[in-house]
Write an enzyme that holds these catalytic residues in place. Structure first.
Site: not given
Ligand code: HSE
Length: 435
Positions: A13, A130, A134, A203, A300
């Protein structure tokens, strides 16, 4: 114009999104970097028909990309912490700068990797690790560099926020929304990381390390996921003027640093309470600037690729100019602030939402109230519903003032021991987030 060559490992992705974005915005990227940026080699263990790579050579053996003398920047987008760790260490040992979106890798191995990178004179950039698109890493490292960060609180998992929003707004089932998040490319390869809070904890330690100048201490984060949240609690919270959000919170408290990920009741008037879907937001309170809020897509292909490419542009610009990065790497500061202990969750003080099931008879509420009062826990709001037809038990919902968790545990045990209370209490922490 000089050309900087990227070795791109992973065409899933985010990798596919990065490959396409580098091509689509080639001219803008060259302007901003002051050089051409080209993908010189791709590492992918299998074919990706959805991402044709044109004439760019594709290696099945990823380490070949990390050792390729023509690669200037290794972009690691394979995820996980086994091969990814080996790949990044090989790249560093071969004098390559690294860009990664891999929060697990940075959170769990960052202390070693940054030391190795410093030794080798290369950079590791991780903006995409993170909050997706953003630019929160740059905001913390650069934009807020003058501040002592006092606390930060964020919705930092897009999948979890998407699930909670769809459950609340459309009454959809948890499993059904999770399947959609996977199909949209939001979820982790192992989606339990999204649901159980591990991804948010990865994160949060990265954010806290930059904000407080402390080492990455993933194993010390208190982590609770979202799977125990019930629709009934979402509804009662709403009735009381709150939304339930899954937050990562890092706070410089009096006795140490709080690092915690858990569902949280947030007053509905706060901006953070109104961040929905796959969007993330991070609220940062600095001593000089006050509260600042960063908002955008948290997962995404394109949003995450946006952050990956921003790091590539930074590195390419430095390479083109032959200069060092503008701001030092994430690293441990020597000030006292960085040596604060991380508090156990029992030491943390929050307000509480408590939901219990009580016998519908006189005196029950006064027994509950006197347990709270003896412990110095003030009741800020209370709802008791009429019993449903044929029922002898009623739900009672209490909001308390701020209480140390250890004391709340004792209060909960005493209430649960009452004969007039059935089962265990549902407990959710609350934060006012008012700075
Ligand atoms: N799986 C993570 C989320 C992807 O949904 O935030 C982005 O780090």
């Amino acid at each position: 114009m000089k050309t900087v060559r990227v070795g791109l490992c992973g065409l899933g992705t985010v990798g596919g999104g990065t490959f396409k974005l580098l091509a689509a915005n080639e001219a803008e990227i060259a302007d901003r970097a002051g050089c051409h940026v080209t993908v010189g080699r791709v590492g992918a263990r299998r074919d990706r028909p959805d991402c044709p790579t044109g004439g760019v050579p594709v290696s099945r053996e990823l380490m070949d990309v990390a050792t390729d003398p023509d690669v200037d920047i290794l972009v690691e987008l394979i995820g996980g912490t086994d091969t990814a760790l080996k790949l990044v260490r090989t790249a560093i040992a071969n004098g390559k700068h690294v860009v990664t979106a891999n929060k697990a890798l940075i959170a769990e191995h960052g202390n070693t990797l940054f030391a190795e990178a410093a030794e080798a004179g290369v950079s590791i950039c991780y903006e995409a690790a993170v909050a997706g698109g953003i630019p929160i890493i740059k905001a913390l490292r650069e934009g807020l560099a003058a501040n002592r960060v006092q606390w930060l609180a964020g919705i930092i998992n897009g999948t979890g926020n998407f699930i909670l929003s769809e459950m609340r707004d459309k009454g959809r089932e948890f499993a059904d929304v999770l399947a959609e998040a996977q199909a949209l490319g939001y979820a982790e390869a192992d989606p339990s990381f999204d649901v159980d809070g591990t991804d948010a904890a990865h994160k949060l330690v990265i954010l806290a390390a930059i904000a407080f100048g402390m080492p990455l201490e993933f194993d010390k984060v208190y982590t609770e996921g979202i799977s125990a949240i019930e629709t009934v609690d979402v509804d009662y919270a709403e009735e009381l003027g709150y939304r339930i959000k899954h937050l990562g919170i890092a706070r410089m408290a009096e006795k140490g640093i709080e690092l915690r990920v858990h569902p949280t009741l947030v007053p509905e008037k706060r901006l953070l309470a109104n961040v929905n879907g796959v969007k993330n937001a991070v609220l940062v309170e600095g001593d000089a600037v006050g509260p600042t809020l960063y908002y955008g897509a948290g997962a995404g292909a394109e949003p995450t690729a946006s952050a990956v490419v921003a790091d590539i542009v930074d590195l390419a610009r430095n390479l083109a100019l032959g200069q060092a990065p503008a701001v030092p790497e994430l690293g441990v500061r020597t000030t006292a602030i960085a040596r604060q202990p991380i508090l156990a969750i029992e030491e943390v003080e929050t307000a509480w939402y408590l939901r219990m099931t009580a016998e519908d008879k006189p005196g029950v509420l006064s027994e509950v109230a006197s347990i709270c009062s003896r412990a110095g826990v003030s009741i800020e709001a209370l709802i008791q519903k009429e019993p449903a037809e044929g029922e002898t038990r009623v739900p009672v919902i209490i909001l308390t003032n701020r209480t140390r968790e250890e004391e709340l545990n004792q209060v909960a045990r005493e209430i649960e021991a009452l004969e007039s209370i059935a089962g265990s209490i549902t407990r959710i922490r609350m934060e006012s987030l008012d700075g």
